[in-house]
Design a protein around this motif. Structure first.
Motif, PDB file in Angstrom:
ATOM      1  N   UNK A 138       0.612  -1.092  -0.061  1.00 16.54           N
ATOM      2  CA  UNK A 138       0.159   0.138  -0.053  1.00 16.54           C
ATOM      3  C   UNK A 138       0.958   1.305  -0.023  1.00 16.54           C
ATOM      4  N   UNK A 139       2.125   1.052   0.765  1.00 17.17           N
ATOM      5  CA  UNK A 139       2.768   2.461   0.625  1.00 17.17           C
ATOM      6  C   UNK A 139       3.548   2.443  -0.582  1.00 17.17           C
ATOM      7  N   UNK A 140       3.788   1.565  -1.437  1.00 18.20           N
ATOM      8  CA  UNK A 140       4.574   1.633  -2.690  1.00 18.20           C
ATOM      9  C   UNK A 140       3.381   2.316  -3.524  1.00 18.20           C
ATOM     10  N   UNK A 141       2.420   1.825  -3.452  1.00 19.69           N
ATOM     11  CA  UNK A 141       1.349   2.156  -4.318  1.00 19.69           C
ATOM     12  C   UNK A 141       1.045   3.873  -4.293  1.00 19.69           C
ATOM     13  N   UNK A 142       0.982   4.203  -2.868  1.00 20.74           N
ATOM     14  CA  UNK A 142       0.715   5.543  -2.647  1.00 20.74           C
ATOM     15  C   UNK A 142       1.915   6.279  -2.948  1.00 20.74           C
ATOM     16  N   UNK A 143       3.192   5.778  -2.920  1.00 17.25           N
ATOM     17  CA  UNK A 143       4.271   6.380  -3.636  1.00 17.25           C
ATOM     18  C   UNK A 143       4.192   6.623  -4.974  1.00 17.25           C
ATOM     19  N   UNK A 144       3.828   5.741  -5.603  1.00 13.40           N
ATOM     20  CA  UNK A 144       3.694   5.902  -7.106  1.00 13.40           C
ATOM     21  C   UNK A 144       2.594   6.962  -7.434  1.00 13.40           C
ATOM     22  N   UNK A 145       1.604   6.780  -6.901  1.00 10.59           N
ATOM     23  CA  UNK A 145       0.277   7.494  -7.219  1.00 10.59           C
ATOM     24  C   UNK A 145       0.327   9.064  -6.747  1.00 10.59           C
ATOM     25  N   UNK A 146       1.333   9.414  -5.750  1.00 14.79           N
ATOM     26  CA  UNK A 146       1.397  10.542  -5.480  1.00 14.79           C
ATOM     27  C   UNK A 146       0.332  10.988  -4.280  1.00 14.79           C
ATOM     28  N   UNK A 147      -0.406  10.165  -4.027  1.00 15.80           N
ATOM     29  CA  UNK A 147      -1.481  10.366  -2.734  1.00 15.80           C
ATOM     30  C   UNK A 147      -1.662   8.780  -2.156  1.00 15.80           C
ATOM     31  N   UNK A 148      -2.505   8.902  -1.026  1.00 21.11           N
ATOM     32  CA  UNK A 148      -2.852   7.716  -0.278  1.00 21.11           C
ATOM     33  C   UNK A 148      -3.693   6.986  -1.285  1.00 21.11           C
ATOM     34  N   UNK A 149      -3.301   5.512  -1.189  1.00 16.45           N
ATOM     35  CA  UNK A 149      -3.936   4.511  -1.802  1.00 16.45           C
ATOM     36  C   UNK A 149      -4.135   3.364  -0.684  1.00 16.45           C
ATOM     37  N   UNK A 150      -5.260   2.717  -0.830  1.00 14.41           N
ATOM     38  CA  UNK A 150      -5.493   1.724   0.261  1.00 14.41           C
ATOM     39  C   UNK A 150      -6.424   0.536  -0.147  1.00 14.41           C
ATOM     40  N   UNK A 151      -6.748  -0.407   0.463  1.00 17.20           N
ATOM     41  CA  UNK A 151      -7.564  -1.575   0.221  1.00 17.20           C
ATOM     42  C   UNK A 151      -8.789  -1.382   0.482  1.00 17.20           C
ATOM     43  N   UNK A 152      -9.488  -2.055  -0.477  1.00 18.60           N
ATOM     44  CA  UNK A 152     -10.956  -1.921  -0.069  1.00 18.60           C
ATOM     45  C   UNK A 152     -11.262  -3.321   0.801  1.00 18.60           C
ATOM     46  N   UNK A 153     -11.489  -3.007   1.950  1.00 15.82           N
ATOM     47  CA  UNK A 153     -11.558  -4.305   2.919  1.00 15.82           C
ATOM     48  C   UNK A 153     -13.058  -5.090   2.707  1.00 15.82           C
TER      49      UNK A 153
END
Length: 307
Positions: A138-153
């Motif tokens: 999740x941290x890697x994806x947020x880093x790439x996207x330039x904003x927070x990215x998370x899972x849909x629980x």
């Protein structure tokens, strides 16, 4: 070229067709409720220009598009031999969740973009991060996207409760000694990666390193992967990224693509831009019907292709 006009025209042209053909991924309960009439499209150029149309800013479950990013994460930190000794690089020619091919090839997945291959990649990521594998992704994806990215629980729970074939694939590979870690831990990461929630615009941003010779989409001083690795990822997307329809995608669109049963597709024009589309209604191969039409229209309108 005015990309915003191009995307607006595509969204307007396809709007009447949304939801008329195809089926959403009903075998995953959380995806079965998604409105098949949704359609989004977005892009980001190598220089940072962005454009979006329709539902291009609406988050959705990226599903197998995540395999592109977990492969990237593994390639960043693992020696080639450690990654590829248990995963092939050839098109499968079979459904993405096939057990038959895995048995005949002694538990070695044909490529990292079918389910078995992505489970093998998840096993490598668990080796790297242990119990923090989900947070690291999740941290890697947020880093790439330039904003927070998370899972849909909800989607992750839905995947886990109905993913019997994926459980079978993982246990089958484990029986051949192709997974190092507990099957439950590996599948927990795999089910969560498929449940990442992102919009077309976020995906176009996150995949930007693939049109920038591996350079981070927002930071020219950081390489996500090397130039050589970026070329290899694009090559795998072209040959293996759209399940057993990869040949048709190459023929009709001529761009490296990675699709997911959530209805999303990411495409790369090397040295130019990354493009993402979303339409939940799928064809028989598990690819978005309108998404493929949109990419074909974009390639025809812009003349952009790797050929």
């Amino acid at each position: 070229m005015n990309f915003q006009t191009v995307l607006d025209d595509i969204a307007e042209a396809l709007a009447p067709e949304a939801g008329r053909e195809g089926e959403v991924a009903r075998y995953i309960p959380a995806l079965a409720r998604v409105d098949a009439r949704r359609f989004g499209i977005a892009l980001r150029t190598r220089e940072g220009e962005e454009a979006a149309a329709g539902d291009g800013r609406t988050p959705f479950s990226i599903q197998s598009i995540s395999k592109l990013f977990t492969l990237t994460l593994a390639m960043r930190h693992l020696p080639e031999a450690a990654l590829w000794e248990r995963i092939g690089r050839e098109p499968s020619g079979n459904p993405f969740n096939s057990l038959v091919q895995l048995e005949s090839e002694h538990g070695k997945p044909r490529n990292p973009f079918i389910n078995a291959g992505a489970i093998a990649v998840a096993d490598r990521i668990v080796s790297l991060y242990g119990g923090d594998a989900k947070g690291s992704l999740a941290g890697f994806m947020s880093h790439l996207a330039g904003e927070p990215v998370d899972f849909d629980r909800e989607v992750a729970a839905s995947e886990a409760s109905t993913g019997f074939r994926n459980v079978a694939l993982a246990n089958f590979m484990k029986s051949f000694g192709k997974l190092d870690h507990d099957v439950g831990a590996v599948l927990d990461l795999y089910f969560h990666q498929c449940a990442l929630s992102m919009s077309c615009l976020q995906l176009a941003r996150a995949a930007g390193y693939l049109c920038r010779d591996g350079v981070h989409p927002f930071d020219v001083g950081e390489n996500v992967v090397t130039e050589r690795q970026a070329r290899r990822i694009n090559a795998l997307m072209l040959t293996c990224g759209t399940y057993d329809a990869a040949g048709d995608f190459a023929f009709r669109i001529g761009l490296p693509c990675k699709s997911g049963v959530g209805g999303g597709i990411v495409a790369v024009v090397p040295d130019r831009l990354t493009l993402a589309v979303w339409s939940p209604a799928l064809d028989a191969t598990g690819n978005s019907l309108l998404g493929m039409k949109a990419l074909e229209m974009f390639a025809a309108r812009t003349g952009l292709s790797v050929f």
